[in-house]
Design a protein around this motif. Structure first.
Motif, PDB file in Angstrom:
ATOM      1  N   ILE A 140      -0.962   5.419  11.595  1.00 45.13           N
ATOM      2  CA  ILE A 140      -0.593   5.021  10.231  1.00 45.13           C
ATOM      3  C   ILE A 140       0.437   5.988   9.661  1.00 45.13           C
ATOM      4  N   ALA A 141       0.254   7.296   9.922  1.00 46.83           N
ATOM      5  CA  ALA A 141       1.240   8.294   9.485  1.00 46.83           C
ATOM      6  C   ALA A 141       2.605   7.988  10.087  1.00 46.83           C
ATOM      7  N   LYS A 142       2.624   7.625  11.359  1.00 48.74           N
ATOM      8  CA  LYS A 142       3.880   7.281  12.038  1.00 48.74           C
ATOM      9  C   LYS A 142       4.524   6.056  11.398  1.00 48.74           C
ATOM     10  N   GLN A 143       3.732   5.032  11.135  1.00 54.38           N
ATOM     11  CA  GLN A 143       4.269   3.811  10.542  1.00 54.38           C
ATOM     12  C   GLN A 143       4.900   4.088   9.186  1.00 54.38           C
ATOM     13  N   ILE A 144       4.246   4.920   8.375  1.00 54.21           N
ATOM     14  CA  ILE A 144       4.780   5.253   7.054  1.00 54.21           C
ATOM     15  C   ILE A 144       6.094   6.013   7.190  1.00 54.21           C
ATOM     16  N   ALA A 145       6.103   7.031   8.047  1.00 50.37           N
ATOM     17  CA  ALA A 145       7.308   7.855   8.222  1.00 50.37           C
ATOM     18  C   ALA A 145       8.466   7.037   8.774  1.00 50.37           C
ATOM     19  N   GLU A 146       8.180   6.165   9.736  1.00 54.77           N
ATOM     20  CA  GLU A 146       9.246   5.369  10.337  1.00 54.77           C
ATOM     21  C   GLU A 146       9.820   4.361   9.351  1.00 54.77           C
ATOM     22  N   LYS A 147       8.978   3.795   8.494  1.00 54.88           N
ATOM     23  CA  LYS A 147       9.498   2.845   7.499  1.00 54.88           C
ATOM     24  C   LYS A 147      10.334   3.574   6.444  1.00 54.88           C
ATOM     25  N   ILE A 148       9.902   4.775   6.066  1.00 55.88           N
ATOM     26  CA  ILE A 148      10.684   5.572   5.124  1.00 55.88           C
ATOM     27  C   ILE A 148      12.063   5.868   5.720  1.00 55.88           C
ATOM     28  N   TYR A 149      12.095   6.216   7.010  1.00 59.44           N
ATOM     29  CA  TYR A 149      13.375   6.490   7.672  1.00 59.44           C
ATOM     30  C   TYR A 149      14.242   5.232   7.736  1.00 59.44           C
ATOM     31  N   GLU A 150      13.608   4.114   8.060  1.00 60.03           N
ATOM     32  CA  GLU A 150      14.336   2.845   8.154  1.00 60.03           C
ATOM     33  C   GLU A 150      14.966   2.457   6.827  1.00 60.03           C
ATOM     34  N   LYS A 151      14.221   2.677   5.720  1.00 60.21           N
ATOM     35  CA  LYS A 151      14.691   2.217   4.410  1.00 60.21           C
ATOM     36  C   LYS A 151      15.558   3.249   3.688  1.00 60.21           C
ATOM     37  N   THR A 152      15.350   4.554   3.972  1.00 56.37           N
ATOM     38  CA  THR A 152      16.051   5.589   3.202  1.00 56.37           C
ATOM     39  C   THR A 152      16.956   6.472   4.052  1.00 56.37           C
ATOM     40  N   GLY A 153      16.754   6.453   5.370  1.00 53.08           N
ATOM     41  CA  GLY A 153      17.525   7.333   6.236  1.00 53.08           C
ATOM     42  C   GLY A 153      17.041   8.765   6.232  1.00 53.08           C
ATOM     43  N   LYS A 154      15.904   9.032   5.576  1.00 57.22           N
ATOM     44  CA  LYS A 154      15.359  10.388   5.499  1.00 57.22           C
ATOM     45  C   LYS A 154      14.214  10.546   6.505  1.00 57.22           C
ATOM     46  N   ARG A 155      14.303  11.625   7.266  1.00 62.16           N
ATOM     47  CA  ARG A 155      13.301  11.894   8.289  1.00 62.16           C
ATOM     48  C   ARG A 155      12.264  12.860   7.714  1.00 62.16           C
ATOM     49  N   VAL A 156      11.071  12.335   7.431  1.00 64.67           N
ATOM     50  CA  VAL A 156      10.004  13.149   6.841  1.00 64.67           C
ATOM     51  C   VAL A 156       8.813  13.207   7.792  1.00 64.67           C
ATOM     52  N   ALA A 157       8.028  14.254   7.650  1.00 62.75           N
ATOM     53  CA  ALA A 157       6.765  14.369   8.378  1.00 62.75           C
ATOM     54  C   ALA A 157       5.635  13.966   7.441  1.00 62.75           C
ATOM     55  N   ILE A 158       4.545  13.509   8.023  1.00 58.63           N
ATOM     56  CA  ILE A 158       3.383  13.068   7.245  1.00 58.63           C
ATOM     57  C   ILE A 158       2.154  13.842   7.694  1.00 58.63           C
ATOM     58  N   VAL A 159       1.388  14.351   6.720  1.00 56.15           N
ATOM     59  CA  VAL A 159       0.073  14.926   6.989  1.00 56.15           C
ATOM     60  C   VAL A 159      -0.926  14.180   6.122  1.00 56.15           C
ATOM     61  N   ILE A 160      -1.856  13.477   6.759  1.00 53.88           N
ATOM     62  CA  ILE A 160      -2.908  12.781   6.021  1.00 53.88           C
ATOM     63  C   ILE A 160      -4.060  13.762   5.834  1.00 53.88           C
ATOM     64  N   THR A 161      -4.474  13.958   4.595  1.00 55.85           N
ATOM     65  CA  THR A 161      -5.474  14.977   4.272  1.00 55.85           C
ATOM     66  C   THR A 161      -6.791  14.337   3.827  1.00 55.85           C
ATOM     67  N   ASP A 162      -7.871  15.077   4.041  1.00 53.44           N
ATOM     68  CA  ASP A 162      -9.177  14.597   3.589  1.00 53.44           C
ATOM     69  C   ASP A 162      -9.956  15.772   3.012  1.00 53.44           C
TER      70      ASP A 162
END
Length: 241
Positions: A140-162
């Motif tokens: 899910i973290a990958k899907q979010i990051a890849e869609k952000i890159y696709e739509k904005t061109g920005k390469r971000v990392a995701i950390v899901i916290t609990d």
């Protein structure tokens, strides 16, 4: 490598997630509305609660019938609803209860991916409603990051916290339960010795200082300027024994 001048930003007024949705799209639209662009190298720490809600992982507790084991554990930990205890057992994928750790004030469970979490990641959100963690937070973290890159061109990392407690300490902290783009471990060498830090948990705990606990309504924190190598293959399993 990215700059090591570190800053953090709270995502105030982020829309409340109450049902299944495309969380990446919500994040992108929120940034556009606030005119606050993401930058390459940003690390988004996202609370697992909104991940679970956006995946539609709601459980009607009225549909859960506690087993004899759940009722037995309820007598040991009476503050826990036996239906919640049954959900905790279910999340470990071991109905014998062998993947639980129990004390008078604590129930923890090992998930199939090797993570050990308070209540096995089960979170009650209403009188008769709970949410559970997704089976694969890394994906899910990958899907979010890849869609952000696709739509904005920005390469971000995701950390899901609990939010997580420890059997030996009071209160709660924040740990990582899923990630993408950043390795969960940081290895350094000093005097011939290799030192290993669980950097994903350090980042999660840093975000937790700003997120707070239930009621604060800060589900996302940006960490900007932390130095790391972008790693498309990183998963939480890298940090699990």
């Amino acid at each position: 490598m990215f700059s090591n001048t570190i800053s953090t930003k709270l995502w105030l007024d982020f829309p409340q997630i109450t049902k299944k949705c495309d969380l990446a799209e919500v994040i992108i639209q929120f940034c556009e509305k606030k005119r606050d662009s993401l930058k390459d190298g940003d690390i988004l720490c996202i609370a697992s609660k909104i991940i679970s809600k956006s995946q539609g992982l709601f459980v009607d507790l009225n549909t859960i019938k506690p087993s004899e084991l759940a009722l037995k554990i309820h007598h040991q930990v009476p503050r826990k609803d036996p239906r919640i205890i049954q959900l905790i057992i279910n999340q470990t994928k071991d109905l014998s209860g062998k993947r639980l750790q129990i004390s008078p004030n604590f129930i923890g469970g090992w998930l199939p991916n090797g993570l050990f979490l308070t209540s096995a990641g089960v979170d009650r959100i209403g009188e008769d409603t709970a949410i559970v963690l997704p089976n694969n937070c890394d994906e899910i973290a990958k899907q979010i990051a890849e869609k952000i890159y696709e739509k904005t061109g920005k390469r971000v990392a995701i950390v899901i916290t609990d939010s997580d407690g420890r059997i030996d300490k009071k209160g709660a902290t924040q740990i990582a339960v899923g990630l993408y783009g950043i390795n969960g471990l940081r290895k350094t060498q000093s005097n011939g010795k290799i030192n290993v830090e669980t950097i994903c948990d350090m980042l999660a705990a840093s975000a937790g200082l700003l997120m707070g606990q239930r009621g604060n309504m800060v589900p996302i924190v940006t960490i900007r300027g932390f130095e790391y190598e972008f790693d498309r293959d990183a998963t939480i399993k890298d940090a699990v024994n």
